[in-house]
Design a protein around this motif. Sequence first.
Motif, PDB file in Angstrom:
ATOM      1  N   PHE A   1       6.584  -2.336  14.453  1.00 27.17           N
ATOM      2  CA  PHE A   1       6.964  -2.672  13.087  1.00 27.17           C
ATOM      3  C   PHE A   1       6.208  -1.865  12.029  1.00 27.17           C
ATOM      4  O   PHE A   1       6.798  -1.478  11.019  1.00 27.17           O
ATOM      5  CB  PHE A   1       6.821  -4.171  12.830  1.00 27.17           C
ATOM      6  N   PRO A   2       4.896  -1.602  12.200  1.00 21.23           N
ATOM      7  CA  PRO A   2       4.201  -0.812  11.171  1.00 21.23           C
ATOM      8  C   PRO A   2       4.809   0.577  10.940  1.00 21.23           C
ATOM      9  O   PRO A   2       4.689   1.120   9.854  1.00 21.23           O
ATOM     10  CB  PRO A   2       2.772  -0.691  11.715  1.00 21.23           C
ATOM     11  N   ILE A   3       5.483   1.103  11.927  1.00 20.56           N
ATOM     12  CA  ILE A   3       6.127   2.414  11.758  1.00 20.56           C
ATOM     13  C   ILE A   3       7.287   2.304  10.782  1.00 20.56           C
ATOM     14  O   ILE A   3       7.406   3.089   9.848  1.00 20.56           O
ATOM     15  CB  ILE A   3       6.617   2.971  13.112  1.00 20.56           C
ATOM     16  N   VAL A   4       8.143   1.317  10.971  1.00 23.75           N
ATOM     17  CA  VAL A   4       9.321   1.195  10.110  1.00 23.75           C
ATOM     18  C   VAL A   4       9.009   0.493   8.793  1.00 23.75           C
ATOM     19  O   VAL A   4       9.795   0.574   7.858  1.00 23.75           O
ATOM     20  CB  VAL A   4      10.497   0.496  10.834  1.00 23.75           C
ATOM     21  N   ASP A   5       7.870  -0.185   8.724  1.00 25.15           N
ATOM     22  CA  ASP A   5       7.471  -0.822   7.467  1.00 25.15           C
ATOM     23  C   ASP A   5       6.771   0.158   6.528  1.00 25.15           C
ATOM     24  O   ASP A   5       6.396  -0.215   5.417  1.00 25.15           O
ATOM     25  CB  ASP A   5       6.543  -2.018   7.741  1.00 25.15           C
ATOM     26  N   ASP A   6       6.570   1.390   6.969  1.00 25.29           N
ATOM     27  CA  ASP A   6       5.889   2.413   6.171  1.00 25.29           C
ATOM     28  C   ASP A   6       6.806   3.630   6.071  1.00 25.29           C
ATOM     29  O   ASP A   6       7.104   4.280   7.074  1.00 25.29           O
ATOM     30  CB  ASP A   6       4.566   2.791   6.855  1.00 25.29           C
ATOM     31  N   LYS A   7       7.286   3.914   4.856  1.00 21.10           N
ATOM     32  CA  LYS A   7       8.238   5.004   4.663  1.00 21.10           C
ATOM     33  C   LYS A   7       7.667   6.369   5.073  1.00 21.10           C
ATOM     34  O   LYS A   7       8.400   7.231   5.551  1.00 21.10           O
ATOM     35  CB  LYS A   7       8.694   5.039   3.208  1.00 21.10           C
ATOM     36  N   ILE A   8       6.379   6.566   4.916  1.00 22.87           N
ATOM     37  CA  ILE A   8       5.757   7.841   5.293  1.00 22.87           C
ATOM     38  C   ILE A   8       5.768   7.985   6.820  1.00 22.87           C
ATOM     39  O   ILE A   8       6.142   9.045   7.348  1.00 22.87           O
ATOM     40  CB  ILE A   8       4.330   7.945   4.724  1.00 22.87           C
ATOM     41  N   LYS A   9       5.389   6.931   7.534  1.00 22.57           N
ATOM     42  CA  LYS A   9       5.418   6.973   9.003  1.00 22.57           C
ATOM     43  C   LYS A   9       6.849   7.105   9.516  1.00 22.57           C
ATOM     44  O   LYS A   9       7.110   7.811  10.494  1.00 22.57           O
ATOM     45  CB  LYS A   9       4.764   5.723   9.594  1.00 22.57           C
TER      46      LYS A   9
ATOM     47  N   ARG B   1       5.014   1.184   1.461  1.00 25.60           N
ATOM     48  CA  ARG B   1       5.260  -0.038   2.227  1.00 25.60           C
ATOM     49  C   ARG B   1       5.895  -1.117   1.355  1.00 25.60           C
ATOM     50  O   ARG B   1       5.665  -2.302   1.539  1.00 25.60           O
ATOM     51  CB  ARG B   1       3.950  -0.532   2.861  1.00 25.60           C
ATOM     52  N   GLY B   2       6.715  -0.694   0.422  1.00 27.90           N
ATOM     53  CA  GLY B   2       7.365  -1.640  -0.476  1.00 27.90           C
ATOM     54  C   GLY B   2       8.449  -2.442   0.213  1.00 27.90           C
ATOM     55  O   GLY B   2       8.846  -2.161   1.335  1.00 27.90           O
TER      56      GLY B   2
ATOM     57  N   ASP C   1      -1.688   0.422  -0.808  1.00 32.46           N
ATOM     58  CA  ASP C   1      -0.528   1.190  -0.381  1.00 32.46           C
ATOM     59  C   ASP C   1      -0.693   2.637  -0.825  1.00 32.46           C
ATOM     60  O   ASP C   1      -1.691   2.999  -1.449  1.00 32.46           O
ATOM     61  CB  ASP C   1       0.740   0.589  -0.991  1.00 32.46           C
ATOM     62  N   SER C   2       0.296   3.470  -0.518  1.00 31.60           N
ATOM     63  CA  SER C   2       0.349   4.851  -0.970  1.00 31.60           C
ATOM     64  C   SER C   2       1.604   5.042  -1.806  1.00 31.60           C
ATOM     65  O   SER C   2       2.604   4.341  -1.610  1.00 31.60           O
ATOM     66  CB  SER C   2       0.402   5.811   0.229  1.00 31.60           C
ATOM     67  N   VAL C   3       1.555   5.999  -2.722  1.00 34.32           N
ATOM     68  CA  VAL C   3       2.693   6.338  -3.561  1.00 34.32           C
ATOM     69  C   VAL C   3       3.445   7.471  -2.880  1.00 34.32           C
ATOM     70  O   VAL C   3       2.861   8.496  -2.528  1.00 34.32           O
ATOM     71  CB  VAL C   3       2.237   6.808  -4.964  1.00 34.32           C
ATOM     72  N   LEU C   4       4.735   7.293  -2.684  1.00 32.99           N
ATOM     73  CA  LEU C   4       5.596   8.313  -2.115  1.00 32.99           C
ATOM     74  C   LEU C   4       6.497   8.829  -3.229  1.00 32.99           C
ATOM     75  O   LEU C   4       7.196   8.044  -3.873  1.00 32.99           O
ATOM     76  CB  LEU C   4       6.433   7.718  -0.973  1.00 32.99           C
TER      77      LEU C   4
END
Length: 169
Positions: free
Chosen positions: A31-39, A83-84, A133-136
């Motif tokens: 889940f952390p992969i798909v919950d993070d747009k960068i990953k 991760r929005g 979080d990070s800004v994309l």
Amino acid sequence: MKFDGTGLDSIIGLNKRNLDIISVHNKRANFPIVDDKIKTKEYLKKGDIPYPETICVIHNFFEIETSLELLLSLETFVVKPSRGRAGGGILLLEKSDSESWKTPSGRSVNREDLLKHFGDILFGVYSFGLSGDSVLVERRVYPHKIFTDIYQKGVADIRFITLDRKSVV
């Protein structure tokens, strides 16, 4: 009513999708992969699947000023929390003058507004679990007319769910 993938019963809501399909058939560890747009983009790249170009990623407050200088040179771009959830924190911006932008609704966003928005994202205001979080920042994409006929408020979020390499929806 039985779900058979045809007709109106093939349209499912978020809760049914998440609880009855995704959660049941996927390892929680992924889940952390798909919950993070960068990953997620890293995995899409491996699969040669197209996605909007990343302009920059801001991981901390020290990277904001350099990134802002880059953005001042662009006519249009999109700002997202990595991760929005549910579209929160997404800004579609188009240049209106040398240091300000307009959203599609016409709201003006100046340099200070954008800096505050970056800070909100970094502090996790829009993120799962309200942690940092990070800004994309991505290139803006424009929907094809077929999608604007369906959804006029932005780019429609259409997802195809597969199970054992077969389409579920």
